[in-house]
Design a protein around this motif. Structure first.
Motif, PDB file in Angstrom:
ATOM      1  N   GLU A 130       0.826  -1.209   0.000  1.00 46.27           N
ATOM      2  CA  GLU A 130       0.000   0.000   0.000  1.00 46.27           C
ATOM      3  C   GLU A 130       0.862   1.261   0.000  1.00 46.27           C
ATOM      4  N   LEU A 131       1.929   1.205   0.790  1.00 49.60           N
ATOM      5  CA  LEU A 131       2.811   2.370   0.901  1.00 49.60           C
ATOM      6  C   LEU A 131       3.406   2.761  -0.453  1.00 49.60           C
ATOM      7  N   LEU A 132       3.801   1.742  -1.214  1.00 46.98           N
ATOM      8  CA  LEU A 132       4.521   1.992  -2.468  1.00 46.98           C
ATOM      9  C   LEU A 132       3.605   2.030  -3.677  1.00 46.98           C
ATOM     10  N   ASP A 133       2.337   1.839  -3.419  1.00 46.74           N
ATOM     11  CA  ASP A 133       1.342   1.673  -4.473  1.00 46.74           C
ATOM     12  C   ASP A 133       1.393   2.749  -5.548  1.00 46.74           C
ATOM     13  N   LYS A 134       1.674   3.973  -5.125  1.00 51.72           N
ATOM     14  CA  LYS A 134       1.604   5.094  -6.070  1.00 51.72           C
ATOM     15  C   LYS A 134       2.774   5.119  -7.034  1.00 51.72           C
ATOM     16  N   LEU A 135       3.780   4.296  -6.771  1.00 52.50           N
ATOM     17  CA  LEU A 135       4.982   4.324  -7.609  1.00 52.50           C
ATOM     18  C   LEU A 135       4.963   3.203  -8.643  1.00 52.50           C
ATOM     19  N   SER A 136       5.605   3.455  -9.770  1.00 56.77           N
ATOM     20  CA  SER A 136       5.815   2.387 -10.749  1.00 56.77           C
ATOM     21  C   SER A 136       6.728   1.344 -10.121  1.00 56.77           C
ATOM     22  N   LEU A 137       6.721   0.156 -10.682  1.00 55.43           N
ATOM     23  CA  LEU A 137       7.583  -0.904 -10.150  1.00 55.43           C
ATOM     24  C   LEU A 137       9.036  -0.458 -10.100  1.00 55.43           C
ATOM     25  N   GLU A 138       9.451   0.217 -11.145  1.00 55.89           N
ATOM     26  CA  GLU A 138      10.836   0.677 -11.203  1.00 55.89           C
ATOM     27  C   GLU A 138      11.137   1.675 -10.084  1.00 55.89           C
ATOM     28  N   ASP A 139      10.212   2.601  -9.904  1.00 50.10           N
ATOM     29  CA  ASP A 139      10.397   3.598  -8.843  1.00 50.10           C
ATOM     30  C   ASP A 139      10.340   2.967  -7.457  1.00 50.10           C
ATOM     31  N   GLN A 140       9.555   1.937  -7.327  1.00 53.87           N
ATOM     32  CA  GLN A 140       9.499   1.240  -6.041  1.00 53.87           C
ATOM     33  C   GLN A 140      10.876   0.691  -5.675  1.00 53.87           C
ATOM     34  N   GLY A 141      11.515   0.071  -6.660  1.00 58.53           N
ATOM     35  CA  GLY A 141      12.858  -0.456  -6.435  1.00 58.53           C
ATOM     36  C   GLY A 141      13.834   0.658  -6.113  1.00 58.53           C
ATOM     37  N   GLU A 142      13.664   1.754  -6.817  1.00 56.99           N
ATOM     38  CA  GLU A 142      14.525   2.922  -6.602  1.00 56.99           C
ATOM     39  C   GLU A 142      14.363   3.473  -5.181  1.00 56.99           C
ATOM     40  N   PHE A 143      13.119   3.554  -4.753  1.00 55.77           N
ATOM     41  CA  PHE A 143      12.844   4.075  -3.404  1.00 55.77           C
ATOM     42  C   PHE A 143      13.454   3.162  -2.342  1.00 55.77           C
ATOM     43  N   LEU A 144      13.304   1.879  -2.551  1.00 57.83           N
ATOM     44  CA  LEU A 144      13.902   0.926  -1.620  1.00 57.83           C
ATOM     45  C   LEU A 144      15.421   1.068  -1.589  1.00 57.83           C
ATOM     46  N   ARG A 145      16.007   1.210  -2.746  1.00 59.19           N
ATOM     47  CA  ARG A 145      17.457   1.364  -2.824  1.00 59.19           C
ATOM     48  C   ARG A 145      17.904   2.588  -2.026  1.00 59.19           C
ATOM     49  N   LEU A 146      17.207   3.697  -2.209  1.00 56.13           N
ATOM     50  CA  LEU A 146      17.594   4.934  -1.528  1.00 56.13           C
ATOM     51  C   LEU A 146      17.361   4.835  -0.019  1.00 56.13           C
ATOM     52  N   LEU A 147      16.242   4.247   0.364  1.00 52.02           N
ATOM     53  CA  LEU A 147      15.984   4.057   1.790  1.00 52.02           C
ATOM     54  C   LEU A 147      17.079   3.202   2.427  1.00 52.02           C
ATOM     55  N   THR A 148      17.481   2.185   1.698  1.00 51.35           N
ATOM     56  CA  THR A 148      18.529   1.317   2.216  1.00 51.35           C
ATOM     57  C   THR A 148      19.815   2.095   2.434  1.00 51.35           C
ATOM     58  N   LEU A 149      20.161   2.918   1.456  1.00 50.84           N
ATOM     59  CA  LEU A 149      21.352   3.752   1.609  1.00 50.84           C
ATOM     60  C   LEU A 149      21.218   4.683   2.813  1.00 50.84           C
ATOM     61  N   LEU A 150      20.054   5.278   2.944  1.00 49.70           N
ATOM     62  CA  LEU A 150      19.857   6.295   3.984  1.00 49.70           C
ATOM     63  C   LEU A 150      19.817   5.704   5.384  1.00 49.70           C
ATOM     64  N   THR A 151      19.414   4.461   5.497  1.00 55.03           N
ATOM     65  CA  THR A 151      19.304   3.874   6.832  1.00 55.03           C
ATOM     66  C   THR A 151      20.489   2.992   7.185  1.00 55.03           C
ATOM     67  N   LYS A 152      21.314   2.686   6.202  1.00 57.81           N
ATOM     68  CA  LYS A 152      22.388   1.728   6.460  1.00 57.81           C
ATOM     69  C   LYS A 152      23.510   2.290   7.310  1.00 57.81           C
ATOM     70  N   VAL A 153      24.162   3.297   6.831  1.00 58.13           N
ATOM     71  CA  VAL A 153      25.423   3.757   7.400  1.00 58.13           C
ATOM     72  C   VAL A 153      25.275   4.483   8.728  1.00 58.13           C
ATOM     73  N   THR A 154      24.035   4.622   9.144  1.00 53.06           N
ATOM     74  CA  THR A 154      23.669   5.517  10.234  1.00 53.06           C
ATOM     75  C   THR A 154      24.600   5.607  11.434  1.00 53.06           C
ATOM     76  N   GLY A 155      24.458   4.654  12.366  1.00 54.68           N
ATOM     77  CA  GLY A 155      25.102   4.829  13.665  1.00 54.68           C
ATOM     78  C   GLY A 155      26.565   4.433  13.672  1.00 54.68           C
ATOM     79  N   PRO A 156      27.240   4.683  14.809  1.00 58.23           N
ATOM     80  CA  PRO A 156      28.609   4.228  14.988  1.00 58.23           C
ATOM     81  C   PRO A 156      28.620   2.704  15.128  1.00 58.23           C
TER      82      PRO A 156
END
Lengths: 159, 159
Positions: A130-156
């Motif tokens: 439901e969250l990703l519903d508004k995005l094309s399949l390609e954009d969904q993958g893109e959003f996931l990729r970016l979220l992964t980058l943004l949440t990965k390196v976070t803490g020490p």
DNA sequence: TATTGTTATACTCTATAACTATA
DNA sequence: TATAGTTATAGAGTATAACAATA
């Protein structure tokens, strides 16, 4: 009165641009809607958000100590205590004495808790769909990729 | 005990995959960190999140009624009342009787409130910069594009 | 009777820290 | 003395609804 009219529209425009192009603003909006929606899904199973994330953590790492649970999820010790009280009362988890140390508790899912997880995974799937519903399949993958980058390196702590 | 060992690892794996690939999970994580960071930035100006978003709304639309503020920001009426009490006490906004109706209040920034906004915009800028820091410039634009799509079409009221 | 805004109240969450029992 | 976990308590935030004053 004591300022020329031309000053005001600029401030207004700045506010508009700030709101409509701010990643943080949109992020908070989206997350808030997402959380509300997820809460109502969980409610159908008598669970709150905290309960859900603790169940997920335990499923991934059965026998975790309460401290470990708290660290992984960034929950305060007293929160873990109370969430486990509630989950134990619902028969979904159980605490056991650690064999080495009598002051640490190892926490496990009960069979009932384990039986609940598949439908929990189902909920998460629906929610993400439901969250990703508004995005094309390609954009969904893109959003996931970016979220992964943004949440990965976070803490020490790598985690 | 009464289940074969092979069942358990599967559940564990599912939990791991669910956590590490769920858009919702990552979204909540990111938003939570972002909010905490923003709260501490605002604290330096004696503002809370609610205060900040109301100030933003008023800057964009001075003279809004309390109901309008609440609708735009999805804040309850009593919340708007109390936030405005606080902001008025700080001298940042003022309520005025509507000329048409004596039961609606129109809310305006004071000169002091207006004077505060540039540094607020500055804060938002820093915050967004920090939030997107881990991404390449291209990915930053991409993330903004996707967030815009995800937050735009949302409700029945276009807004 | 419906609307705007305020206030009282209760409930939930969060935060601090005191406390027990270990180690 | 430090750690794991629990509990008490206070404070903030949220939700419900009663309320006053309009319209």
């Amino acid at each position: 009165m004591n300022k020329p009219d031309s000053v005001h529209p600029t401030l207004c425009d700045q506010a508009h641009v700030t709101r409509t192009t701010s990643a943080g603003w949109m992020l908070q909006r989206l997350a808030c809607m997402n959380e509300t929606r997820m809460q109502s899904r969980l409610k159908a199973h008598g669970l709150k958000m905290d309960h859900f994330i603790v169940l997920m953590a335990l499923t991934e790492k059965e026998g975790a100590s309460q401290t470990e649970i708290g660290e992984g999820l960034r929950l305060a010790g007293y929160t873990v205590s109370r969430v486990l009280d509630a989950l134990e009362k619902q028969g979904l988890v159980k605490r056991k004495q650690d064999e080495q140390s009598r002051r640490t508790h190892r926490v496990f899912l009960t069979d009932e808790g384990r039986g609940l997880m598949p439908s929990i995974f189902g909920i998460v799937g629906e929610q993400n769909k439901e969250l990703l519903d508004k995005l094309s399949l390609e954009d969904q993958g893109e959003f996931l990729r970016l979220l992964t980058l943004l949440t990965k390196v976070t803490g020490p702590g790598t985690n």
